[in-house]
Design an enzyme around this catalytic site. Sequence first.
Site, short mmCIF file in Angstrom:
data_model
loop_
_atom_site.label_atom_id
_atom_site.label_comp_id
_atom_site.label_asym_id
_atom_site.label_seq_id
_atom_site.Cartn_x
_atom_site.Cartn_y
_atom_site.Cartn_z
N TYR A 102 -20.89 -24.53 14.61
CA TYR A 102 -21.32 -25.89 14.33
C TYR A 102 -20.74 -26.44 13.02
CZ TYR A 102 -24.93 -24.93 17.89
OH TYR A 102 -25.60 -24.61 19.05
N ASP A 103 -19.80 -25.73 12.40
CA ASP A 103 -19.26 -26.16 11.11
C ASP A 103 -18.74 -27.61 11.08
OD1 ASP A 103 -19.94 -23.87 9.80
OD2 ASP A 103 -17.94 -22.97 9.84
N ASP B 123 -29.51 -12.33 12.10
CA ASP B 123 -29.58 -13.34 13.13
C ASP B 123 -29.59 -14.70 12.44
OD1 ASP B 123 -29.50 -13.82 15.88
OD2 ASP B 123 -31.63 -14.30 15.94
N THR B 124 -28.86 -15.65 13.02
CA THR B 124 -28.72 -16.97 12.39
C THR B 124 -29.11 -18.06 13.37
OG1 THR B 124 -26.95 -16.25 10.92
CG2 THR B 124 -27.02 -18.59 11.42
N ASN C 217 -19.90 -5.97 15.33
CA ASN C 217 -18.48 -5.61 15.34
C ASN C 217 -17.67 -6.80 14.86
OD1 ASN C 217 -18.44 -2.90 16.27
ND2 ASN C 217 -19.03 -3.62 18.30
N ASN C 218 -18.36 -7.80 14.31
CA ASN C 218 -17.70 -9.00 13.81
C ASN C 218 -16.94 -8.67 12.51
OD1 ASN C 218 -17.38 -11.33 12.14
ND2 ASN C 218 -18.81 -12.44 13.45
N LYS D 261 -17.41 -22.68 1.59
CA LYS D 261 -18.56 -22.36 2.45
C LYS D 261 -19.15 -21.00 2.07
CE LYS D 261 -19.86 -21.29 7.15
NZ LYS D 261 -19.40 -20.90 8.49
P1 IMP Z 1 -25.19 -15.18 14.81
O1 IMP Z 1 -26.63 -14.82 14.82
O2 IMP Z 1 -24.52 -14.92 13.49
O3 IMP Z 1 -24.43 -14.62 15.97
O4 IMP Z 1 -25.13 -16.77 14.99
C1 IMP Z 1 -25.63 -17.42 16.14
C2 IMP Z 1 -24.86 -18.71 16.39
O5 IMP Z 1 -25.11 -19.62 15.33
C3 IMP Z 1 -23.35 -18.57 16.44
O6 IMP Z 1 -22.89 -18.29 17.72
C4 IMP Z 1 -22.86 -19.93 15.99
O7 IMP Z 1 -22.85 -20.82 17.09
C5 IMP Z 1 -23.94 -20.38 15.03
N1 IMP Z 1 -23.59 -20.11 13.63
C6 IMP Z 1 -23.98 -19.03 12.90
N2 IMP Z 1 -23.48 -19.10 11.67
C7 IMP Z 1 -22.77 -20.25 11.63
C8 IMP Z 1 -22.01 -20.88 10.61
O8 IMP Z 1 -21.87 -20.37 9.47
N3 IMP Z 1 -21.42 -22.06 10.92
C9 IMP Z 1 -21.54 -22.63 12.14
N4 IMP Z 1 -22.21 -22.09 13.14
C10 IMP Z 1 -22.84 -20.90 12.88
#
Ligand code: IMP
Length: 192
Positions: free
Chosen positions: A152-153, A69-70, A9-10, A173
């Site tokens: 963490y940017d 997932d990141t 929902n982002n 970015k």
């Molecule tokens: P998500 O899987 O996209 O929710 O990312 C997991 C977490 O990684 C996020 O809550 C952020 O803390 C961090 N994160 C993901 N993408 C970025 C980014 O582009 N810049 C900085 N932190 C990030």
Amino acid sequence: MNKLVIATNNAHKLEEIKAVVGDKFEILSLAELGCFEEIPEDSDTLEGNALQKARYIYEKYGVDVFADDTGLEVVALDGRPGVHTARYAYPDRNDTEANVSKILDELKEKKDRRAQFRTVIALILKGEEHIFEGKVEGFIATERRGTDGFGYDPVFSPEDTGKTFAELGVDVKNTMSHRARAVQKLCAFLNA
Ligand code: IMP
């Protein structure tokens, strides 16, 4: 038009995807699908989590779907925080300030500050699973720098830029980030 659900929902992620594949697919958020429950995400890999989220939606709603997932993977920390990136400082919540402080603390005495951001996208299209990965290599800065972006940017400096993501700004970015690279691969596949 074919519907494709993005398991988020982002608003930022939605806009990014709509801009690229919006004319071929009708992109729906979880709210637009009518899914309001918390989706399980307890794998120990990024791939596992992305697949787990996509499969959950596919099995419950029978729609084409993708999930991402990141993670931030720091060499001197053996790849941590990795799958725990969002909840690194506290296992029960995403506290950005505390997460960033923890990384800076752990790397205080370290010379090797190499790290990478990695995004994994799992797509289920017509019942078939596909994985796309995007990554950007760089370094963890010695202190917070810049005001743009999120997470963490302020401490992640992509290779060859000498600046953090927060200093480079969102427009720059978005041309080079882990997420943008994974999304580009997804879009190339969908548009092929
Ligand atoms: P998500 O899987 O996209 O929710 O990312 C997991 C977490 O990684 C996020 O809550 C952020 O803390 C961090 N994160 C993901 N993408 C970025 C980014 O582009 N810049 C900085 N932190 C990030």
